[in-house]
Write an enzyme that holds these catalytic residues in place. Sequence first.
Site, PDB file in Angstrom:
ATOM      1  N   HIS A 199     -60.169  92.136  44.585  1.00 35.65           N
ATOM      2  CA  HIS A 199     -59.168  92.486  43.574  1.00 35.65           C
ATOM      3  C   HIS A 199     -58.901  91.273  42.688  1.00 35.65           C
ATOM      4  O   HIS A 199     -59.482  90.198  42.895  1.00 35.65           O
ATOM      5  CB  HIS A 199     -57.871  92.992  44.221  1.00 35.65           C
ATOM      6  N   ASP A 238     -52.972  70.432  40.034  1.00 36.37           N
ATOM      7  CA  ASP A 238     -52.766  71.720  39.367  1.00 36.37           C
ATOM      8  C   ASP A 238     -53.139  72.890  40.271  1.00 36.37           C
ATOM      9  O   ASP A 238     -52.407  73.874  40.368  1.00 36.37           O
ATOM     10  CB  ASP A 238     -53.590  71.781  38.076  1.00 36.37           C
ATOM     11  N   HIS A 277     -48.559  94.016  50.937  1.00 40.73           N
ATOM     12  CA  HIS A 277     -49.344  93.811  52.152  1.00 40.73           C
ATOM     13  C   HIS A 277     -48.858  94.712  53.281  1.00 40.73           C
ATOM     14  O   HIS A 277     -47.670  95.023  53.384  1.00 40.73           O
ATOM     15  CB  HIS A 277     -49.269  92.347  52.585  1.00 40.73           C
ATOM     16  N   HIS A 287     -52.636  98.085  46.787  1.00 37.56           N
ATOM     17  CA  HIS A 287     -52.122  96.713  46.818  1.00 37.56           C
ATOM     18  C   HIS A 287     -51.187  96.586  45.618  1.00 37.56           C
ATOM     19  O   HIS A 287     -50.869  97.576  44.953  1.00 37.56           O
ATOM     20  CB  HIS A 287     -53.285  95.717  46.772  1.00 37.56           C
ATOM     21  N   HIS A 319     -56.236  89.188  41.951  1.00 34.43           N
ATOM     22  CA  HIS A 319     -55.200  88.167  42.092  1.00 34.43           C
ATOM     23  C   HIS A 319     -55.794  86.770  42.087  1.00 34.43           C
ATOM     24  O   HIS A 319     -56.933  86.556  42.517  1.00 34.43           O
ATOM     25  CB  HIS A 319     -54.403  88.393  43.380  1.00 34.43           C
ATOM     26  N   ASP A 336     -56.287  91.729  56.543  1.00 36.32           N
ATOM     27  CA  ASP A 336     -55.115  91.098  55.922  1.00 36.32           C
ATOM     28  C   ASP A 336     -53.985  90.987  56.956  1.00 36.32           C
ATOM     29  O   ASP A 336     -53.589  91.982  57.564  1.00 36.32           O
ATOM     30  CB  ASP A 336     -54.697  91.983  54.742  1.00 36.32           C
TER      31      ASP A 336
END
Length: 555
Positions: free
Chosen positions: A73, A50, A368, A141, A75, A195
């Site tokens: 953040h 999963d 991004h 973002h 996500h 990033d």
Amino acid sequence: MGKFDLAVSLIPLGGVTEVGKNMLAIECGDDIVVVDSGVKFPEEEQLGIDLVIPDITYLLQNRERVRGILLTHGHEDHIGALPFVLKDLNVPVYGTKLTLGLVESKLEEHGMVKQVDLRLINPDQKLRLGSFQVEFFRINHSIPDGVGLAITTPAGLIVHSGDFKLDQTPVDGRVAEFHKIAAYGTRGVLAFICDSTNIGREAMTPSEKVVGETFDRIFRNASQRIIVATFASHVHRVQQVINAAVKYGRKVAVVGRSMLNVVDVASRLGYLQIPPKTLVEVDEIDRLPREKVVILATGSQGEPMAALTRMATHSHRQVTIEEGDTVIISATPIPGNEQLVARTINNLFRTGADVIYKEVALVHVSGHAGQEEIKLMLNMLRPKYVIPFHGEHTHQAVFAEVAAKVGIPRENVFIANIGDRIELSHQGGRIAGKVPSGRVFIDGLGIGDVGNIVLRDRLHLAEEGIVIVVVTINKDTGAVLAGPDLISRGFVFVRESAELMNQAREKTVQALEKCQQQQITEWSIIKSAIRDELGQFIQVKTQRRPVILPIIMEI
């Protein structure tokens, strides 16, 4: 004093050489802080899995030194592992309002919200965690309330970008805090963790607002229902769908559990502005004119059980896509999901819908930074060392080339692997060995109980099938009392392969007779003999290698 006596260690436990399961440990002296705690979705060969989360063995070995988890953040690849990590490492979790709202919702699903210490931060505060002082700066973002981190350590200043882009016209009007970023550069930055997801794009990433302009044009021209699929957490994208729906007099129905959850949390906390009577229940849409309906759905990645995928195959209980409907796939496929997305698009075209996706209209922009934005950050911060994260090997290598263009020596860009201990001071930097690390598989309620051996067996079963041999023997003499009976699943269709199965049965009888002649009654030896004889026969006859599972019963 040696050059590394006063050093800070950066230890990526996830998020490098991969896109997903972001987690970074920052260690100095007796203190450790952790940045993010994300999941990664399983790869194609990880059958039945999963989720994949970071291995936190090192953090558990040093739990008394861990001062907290800082979230950049909301996500999934940055917060999704928290319910599993916090079961064993219950430390304070720091995040902005929307980020903690999404975390709280996730913890409620696991019945953990009352046991966890969630601490709200805002971008203007400073936080003391042991020997670390943490400051925050706003970034842009694809989800609101994202922050980067500036962590002052005894060895120097560490800046973590979080996932970011430099959007000059963000949907919520909150631009990145350039003045803070520039001030960190003036102070002197020891290391910048940046990033690298979109490093392959040479230009700057377009503003999110251009997607809203595309939506406006599509909504203006659509004559029937509009179905928009996007990432549930993309709150600004959801806001722009709602804005266009309101402008053109359409009601909005939300479909998909994760989408419903994010819309609820974001609107309750003030990050989504939804005029009264805009939202309707999905079971109400059939009573409305088709040209007055927008459906906001999950499934932009072609996930088999997601709402859009089921709509495309006419298997959704409440929504059927019809000829003339407009379907917008407002996302780009995550690496590995390309085939799933292509299949969904193909099925949608079969329904007669007008399908709009990234390749035919500007319905998605990345969250991004491209190369020019990354160069700008590097020039503002002027770090001594750089560690690209949130990217695979390709992203890391390209990042090193881009950093060289703005004057950062190649040897000062660390191409890290998961578990590397990157030890830095103003006198030097090095990779000083590794810590226990890796990946942990989540399968149902099981955490870490499935490993590579189980996955290998699952893959073998999926590719080659299984032949089960059932035989009853006399426990004293080894004589066969019943069987052998052969049962096949995923190998051949027995009714159409009767001759092959009869021959296979004869080979099994021969193996059993040899064992009886040699007076072998040990189960393990008999099973091995059956596997060897039958496996060799099947390989010669079919060029296949199914799993052979002998079951011996003694009487």
